[in-house]
Design an enzyme around this catalytic site. Sequence first.
Site: not given
Length: 374
Positions: A365-366
Amino acid sequence: MTHPLETDNVATPNGAPTPAALGFAMPAEFAPHDACWMLWPQRPDTWRYGAKPAQQAFVAVASAIAESETVYVGVNDDQYENARHQLPPRVRVVELSSNDAWMRDVGPTFLTHPDGRLALVDWEFNAWGGLDGGLYFPWDKDRRIRTKIAEMLGIPRFAAPVVLEGGALHVDGEGTLITTAECLLNANRNPSLDRAEMETVLRDYLGVTNVIWLPRGCHLDETDGHVDNLCCFVAPGEVALTWCDDESDPQHAICREALAILEATTDAKGRRLRVHKLPQPGPLYIAEDEASGIDRLSHSHPRRPGDRMAGSYVNFYIGNSVVVMPLLDPAHDGAAREILQGLFPDKRVIGVPAREILLGGGNIHCITQQQPRP
């Protein structure tokens, strides 16, 4: 037909209309996308062995997401040919200089309008704390990424008056936002703002009405507790929460603290939240050989043998037809994958070996940022 503001850069702190006042809002990640944006890893004090192992992991993530939607990977000029060679042809490689590869945090937060327009929020960025606990210096290239993407897409850019990273928030697209006080109220981000003032900014720039505050993020998360490593919306009225049953683990108390708040609150539609627990991997620690391949620089975050990493299966990406999750621990990967498949029965859950991304301080997600379909 050209919409008003279509190519303007719009600054709002000095009395101009806010995005919400103009009808813009941030949609949920599970809403339809037009594209996904990523950056190419190369920083030797973040990624071991010149980022070659990390690049393989990023290629796997980009390839998986590209089954679902267009993927753009921004690359510094000196890595352009290498990235183009490694990434599949369907992934679009663009020259977009950065200091590191965390597109969720240095990239834009996209907004949509009911009339079909797209815009973005340009938050202030100080590398997760500036000179007070920040992860590297300088961050000048990262700071320009949002402006460049607005130019590339020809969409309005709303310059926000606060330091904030995309990983610090999740929305349900129906008026509710979830975040952590540990991050958004941290003295190294916006020391002059209290909770009420920060909520006003979130409402004005993201079009939300309800803000759910969790006290803190995952144990030892170097981002100062980004919510996207702890908890995320998977559907309206439903969240996934990382979970630890080991009473001796500091994460145990963090999970239960978050669960109590989530179960006691209601969202913007008045719904009680349904909480789905995702098992915590590990705990996971940096090995000797993993630390030895990293450049040690005085202005960057140290990565030492034996340091615990903030591993979490909540750090996944929701695409149009796929969910791309990190594979981090053979003892728990299967259970986490089964839970995610149950939460997204109409999407294919793809597991990607992601330890190399975690070694850099984050996960799937990052390193991604969805561009919603207006």
